[in-house]
Design an enzyme around this catalytic site. Structure first.
Site, PDB file in Angstrom:
ATOM      1  N   ARG A 126      27.521  70.351  70.168  1.00 46.76           N
ATOM      2  CA  ARG A 126      26.974  71.496  70.885  1.00 46.76           C
ATOM      3  C   ARG A 126      26.008  72.258  70.003  1.00 46.76           C
ATOM      4  O   ARG A 126      26.041  72.144  68.781  1.00 46.76           O
ATOM      5  CB  ARG A 126      28.113  72.398  71.355  1.00 46.76           C
ATOM      6  CG  ARG A 126      28.844  71.770  72.546  1.00 46.76           C
ATOM      7  CD  ARG A 126      29.820  72.719  73.185  1.00 46.76           C
ATOM      8  NE  ARG A 126      30.815  73.141  72.224  1.00 46.76           N
ATOM      9  CZ  ARG A 126      31.066  74.416  71.945  1.00 46.76           C
ATOM     10  NH1 ARG A 126      30.404  75.382  72.543  1.00 46.76           N
ATOM     11  NH2 ARG A 126      31.996  74.724  71.068  1.00 46.76           N
ATOM     12  N   LYS A 191      39.554  71.020  63.435  1.00 44.77           N
ATOM     13  CA  LYS A 191      38.908  70.408  64.609  1.00 44.77           C
ATOM     14  C   LYS A 191      39.300  68.929  64.735  1.00 44.77           C
ATOM     15  O   LYS A 191      39.093  68.129  63.828  1.00 44.77           O
ATOM     16  CB  LYS A 191      37.393  70.545  64.493  1.00 44.77           C
ATOM     17  CG  LYS A 191      36.663  69.996  65.707  1.00 44.77           C
ATOM     18  CD  LYS A 191      35.446  70.796  66.038  1.00 44.77           C
ATOM     19  CE  LYS A 191      34.611  70.126  67.102  1.00 44.77           C
ATOM     20  NZ  LYS A 191      33.529  70.966  67.599  1.00 44.77           N
ATOM     21  N   ARG A 326      40.054  86.271  63.861  1.00 46.17           N
ATOM     22  CA  ARG A 326      39.470  87.387  63.118  1.00 46.17           C
ATOM     23  C   ARG A 326      39.998  87.375  61.679  1.00 46.17           C
ATOM     24  O   ARG A 326      41.208  87.238  61.446  1.00 46.17           O
ATOM     25  CB  ARG A 326      39.855  88.705  63.797  1.00 46.17           C
ATOM     26  CG  ARG A 326      39.157  89.850  63.136  1.00 46.17           C
ATOM     27  CD  ARG A 326      39.326  91.132  63.889  1.00 46.17           C
ATOM     28  NE  ARG A 326      38.512  92.142  63.253  1.00 46.17           N
ATOM     29  CZ  ARG A 326      38.474  93.398  63.622  1.00 46.17           C
ATOM     30  NH1 ARG A 326      39.194  93.796  64.649  1.00 46.17           N
ATOM     31  NH2 ARG A 326      37.721  94.267  62.995  1.00 46.17           N
TER      32      ARG A 326
HETATM   33  C1  BTN Z   1      31.005  69.563  69.832  1.00 44.76           C
HETATM   34  O1  BTN Z   1      32.136  69.898  69.509  1.00 44.76           O
HETATM   35  O2  BTN Z   1      30.012  70.065  69.288  1.00 44.76           O
HETATM   36  C2  BTN Z   1      30.824  68.504  70.905  1.00 44.76           C
HETATM   37  C3  BTN Z   1      30.835  67.133  70.296  1.00 44.76           C
HETATM   38  C4  BTN Z   1      30.645  66.006  71.309  1.00 44.76           C
HETATM   39  C5  BTN Z   1      30.504  64.664  70.623  1.00 44.76           C
HETATM   40  C6  BTN Z   1      30.492  63.534  71.600  1.00 44.76           C
HETATM   41  S1  BTN Z   1      30.669  61.971  70.816  1.00 44.76           S
HETATM   42  C7  BTN Z   1      30.309  61.158  72.315  1.00 44.76           C
HETATM   43  C8  BTN Z   1      29.209  61.947  72.971  1.00 44.76           C
HETATM   44  N1  BTN Z   1      27.929  61.511  72.479  1.00 44.76           N
HETATM   45  C9  BTN Z   1      27.307  62.451  71.789  1.00 44.76           C
HETATM   46  O3  BTN Z   1      26.190  62.329  71.236  1.00 44.76           O
HETATM   47  N2  BTN Z   1      28.043  63.560  71.760  1.00 44.76           N
HETATM   48  C10 BTN Z   1      29.279  63.398  72.485  1.00 44.76           C
END
Ligand code: BTN
Length: 334
Positions: A126, A191, A326
């Site tokens: 993201r 994560k 926080r």
């Molecule tokens: C995040 O947490 O930022 C979202 C990550 C999403 C990763 C997945 S891997 C499969 C699909 N292909 C990508 O390029 N991104 C998602």
């Protein structure tokens, strides 16, 4: 990569997946190419962050072998249960499964494609962040579906996907998996997985959804060293041994059902699950907005997926922003 080279690379991977040494000569005979060509293919798979030993007189070996994802068992699981997913595409390497599905959909609009890859050369997270995707170390997949729901009805969809993944993984792990609003799955506050939902369409009638999921499986510290936050692996936290193939099958069967449920009932049915699944419920959090950071207590989610935060005696709702626990403000010797 040219099709022929890709096919040869896949053959080489299948040969070396047993973890044994194979001489350059025997591989060259099997693939019907020169030993120099084999050497080049080995360089290629090393670019995918696969460790390959090359020992004079013994040949090539992938230490520990590779348990590659298998397509047929996933197809069988889906055939028995599935309503939305019509086609499964399994790739050794691609820039990004999400980019692949978006481009594929433009060329050939159609519904219900799932794309799984063993490696992504340009995996996307993201907010334009990269998603580190070494070969065979994790799970990377995207789902492309067209739903008869306008964009305005999709507010809770990514949370519904997160809840479904969380519930599926919780059946397999000995450490609880929790959700960090809106799209992260955490284990032990680290994560474990990320969800990237990209939607296009109109506001009222229909939308094309591209749902990308990355789940850390058995990534080595060296492979994940550029990740800027603590992360966890799934494999070492499982109650019993299970393959990536079987996990993918379970996830896809459950996601198919979760999307159908979302279509029929929306997110409001899931709101009550939030307190037990949220990593931050009733905790003091900071919300990082584009120009400021605000603080409060996380007290749940709305029917449209917005986050409810108690601040100065009233509840405010947030539709976007990054949430973190926080930081305590008192000094260490208090
Ligand atoms: C995040 O947490 O930022 C979202 C990550 C999403 C990763 C997945 S891997 C499969 C699909 N292909 C990508 O390029 N991104 C998602």
């Amino acid at each position: 990569m040219a099709n022929k080279t890709l096919l040869r690379t896949e053959k080489l991977l299948t040969l070396l997946s047993d973890g044994k040494f194979h001489s350059g000569q025997s591989i060259a005979e099997e693939l019907e190419v020169s030993r120099t060509a084999i050497w080049k293919l080995v360089q290629k798979i090393q670019d995918w962050q696969i460790t390959v030993y090359s020992v004079r007189g013994r040949g090539y070996q992938i230490p520990g072998g590779l348990a590659l994802i298998k397509k047929t068992p996933i197809e069988h699981a889906l055939a028995a249960n599935n309503k939305l997913f019509k086609e499964l595409i399994l790739l050794s390497s691609i820039d990004s499964t999400s980019t692949y599905l978006a481009q594929d959909w433009r060329r050939n609009p159609g519904n219900g494609r799932v794309c799984i890859a063993e490696h992504q050369s340009a995996g996307r997270g993201r907010k334009g962040r990269p998603w580190i995707s070494p070969f065979g170390a994790n799970l990377y997949f995207s789902i492309g579906v067209e739903l008869p729901l306008g964009l305005s009805a999709l507010g809770g969809l990514s949370l519904a996907v997160g809840i479904c993944l969380c519930q599926t993984l919780n059946q397999l792990t000995n450490e609880p998996v929790k959700i960090k609003w809106p799209n992260d799955l955490l284990m032990d506050d680290k994560k474990l997985a990320g969800i990237l939902v990209e939607a296009s369409g109109d506001t009222t009638d229909s939308s094309f959804l591209n749902i990308g999921v990355g789940i850390n499986w058995d990534m080595q510290s060296e492979q994940g060293k550029s990740i800027d936050q603590p992360w966890a692996n799934l494999k070492c936290n499982l109650k019993r041994k299970i393959s990536r193939t079987d996990i993918l099958a379970k996830i896809l069967v459950n996601l198919d059902k979760a999307l159908v449920d979302y279509l029929n009932f929306g997110f409001s049915n899931l709101v009550e699950l939030w307190p037990q699944l949220s990593a931050m419920y009733q905790k003091e959090v900071s919300i990082h907005l584009p120009n400021t950071i605000v603080h409060g207590k996380e007290v749940g989610v709305e029917d449209n997926g917005a986050l409810r935060v108690e601040m100065d005696g009233s509840v405010k709702v947030f539709h976007s922003g990054e949430v973190s626990l926080r930081k305590k403000l008192w000094a260490k010797d208090d």
